[in-house]
Design an enzyme around this catalytic site. Structure first.
Site, PDB file in Angstrom:
ATOM      1  N   GLY A  18      23.016  49.336  39.719  1.00 14.54           N
ATOM      2  CA  GLY A  18      22.005  48.429  40.237  1.00 14.54           C
ATOM      3  C   GLY A  18      22.676  47.217  40.846  1.00 14.54           C
ATOM      4  CB  SER A  19      21.316  44.380  42.763  1.00 17.85           C
ATOM      5  OG  SER A  19      20.285  43.900  41.907  1.00 17.85           O
ATOM      6  CG  PHE A  21      21.804  38.306  38.952  1.00 17.69           C
ATOM      7  CD1 PHE A  21      22.621  37.613  38.077  1.00 17.69           C
ATOM      8  CD2 PHE A  21      22.008  38.137  40.309  1.00 17.69           C
ATOM      9  CE1 PHE A  21      23.613  36.760  38.549  1.00 17.69           C
ATOM     10  CE2 PHE A  21      22.993  37.289  40.797  1.00 17.69           C
ATOM     11  CZ  PHE A  21      23.798  36.595  39.907  1.00 17.69           C
ATOM     12  N   GLY A  23      20.503  43.763  34.902  1.00 21.55           N
ATOM     13  CA  GLY A  23      20.547  44.156  33.499  1.00 21.55           C
ATOM     14  C   GLY A  23      21.431  45.349  33.201  1.00 21.55           C
ATOM     15  CG  ASP A  91      30.316  45.694  32.178  1.00 27.45           C
ATOM     16  OD1 ASP A  91      29.391  46.306  32.763  1.00 27.45           O
ATOM     17  OD2 ASP A  91      30.333  44.455  32.052  1.00 27.45           O
ATOM     18  CD  GLU A  92      30.909  43.847  36.316  1.00 24.67           C
ATOM     19  OE1 GLU A  92      30.791  44.387  37.438  1.00 24.67           O
ATOM     20  OE2 GLU A  92      30.124  42.974  35.898  1.00 24.67           O
ATOM     21  N   GLY A  93      32.435  49.112  36.514  1.00 24.74           N
ATOM     22  CA  GLY A  93      33.180  50.277  36.963  1.00 24.74           C
ATOM     23  C   GLY A  93      33.632  50.198  38.407  1.00 24.74           C
ATOM     24  CD  GLN A  94      31.452  46.651  39.997  1.00 26.23           C
ATOM     25  OE1 GLN A  94      30.865  47.467  39.292  1.00 26.23           O
ATOM     26  NE2 GLN A  94      31.476  45.356  39.716  1.00 26.23           N
ATOM     27  CG  HIS A 183      13.248  38.521  51.587  1.00 20.50           C
ATOM     28  ND1 HIS A 183      12.212  39.024  50.822  1.00 20.50           N
ATOM     29  CD2 HIS A 183      12.666  37.766  52.564  1.00 20.50           C
ATOM     30  CE1 HIS A 183      11.061  38.582  51.304  1.00 20.50           C
ATOM     31  NE2 HIS A 183      11.310  37.820  52.359  1.00 20.50           N
TER      32      HIS A 183
END
Length: 204
Positions: A18-19, A21, A23, A91-94, A183
């Site tokens: 997901g983007s 923020f 969760g 976490d933060e796999g990217q 947006h």
């Protein structure tokens, strides 16, 4: 299927994307805590470049934490993996290389449950590897949504509001905002606007 019930004799890969923020980390921590409640041994890893809140813990934006081991490369997991570990969280796999894909699959083939959270797209709206490839090979994929700071709609994109044009810029609210499709403006110097005032002007 967003979350599997654990079967001791089988392994699999779960991906939470997901983007910013949205969760993702909070969901990763929730699943890991549930595994702990089930008395399963867990190990958690994060990229060493992520020092935003706590260098030695995975931390969500609402400051929920779980102890973790910072690593430079996913290959280090093999040397750090304990014999009795049943669940591996990442976490933060990217921020890891493409080798994370094969490592995740090899861990699953050994009977481990692997849970990886990360951004599926970068600040330009482009696929942020290795997460898209992980989504393709995972047994379970969960897409989280944030709230667009402009209109309040579900947000699936990450707007960079400050700092360079490289793909990787570790930051929080000072550099990024969650935006919906309408947006999302992928310009590196896009300013953070007074969206409340802007909406009032559009209505009037």
């Amino acid at each position: 299927m967003s979350e599997f019930s654990y079967v001791h004799t089988r392994g699999w890969v779960e991906v939470v994307v997901g983007s910013m923020f949205s969760g993702k980390t909070e969901e990763l921590i929730r699943r890991l805590r549930r595994a702990e409640f089930a008395r399963l041994q867990i190990q958690v890893f994060k990229p060493i470049i992520d020092k935003r809140y706590n260098e030695m813990a995975v931390t969500s934006h609402d400051l929920t934490t779980i102890d973790s081991t910072p690593i430079h490369d996913a290959e280090e997991i093999w040397n750090l993996l304990k014999p009795n570990t049943k669940v591996v969280g990442i976490d933060e796999g990217q921020f890891f290389g493409q080798n994370l894909v094969q490592i995740a699959q090899d861990l699953a083939d050994r009977g481990l449950r692997v849970i990886i959270a990360g951004l599926d797209t970068d600040w330009q709206g482009k696929p942020f590897e290795p997460m898209p490839t992980l989504m393709a090979v995972a047994e379970s994929v969960t897409k989280q949504h944030a709230v667009c700071v402009v209109c309040g709609a579900p947000a699936s994109r990450t707007q960079r509001t400050a700092g360079g044009d490289g793909q990787v810029l570790v930051g929080t609210h000072d550099a990024y905002e969650a935006r919906c499709r309408q947006h999302f403006k992928p310009e590196v110097d896009a300013p953070t606007l007074d969206w409340k005032l802007k909406r009032e002007m559009e209505i009037s």
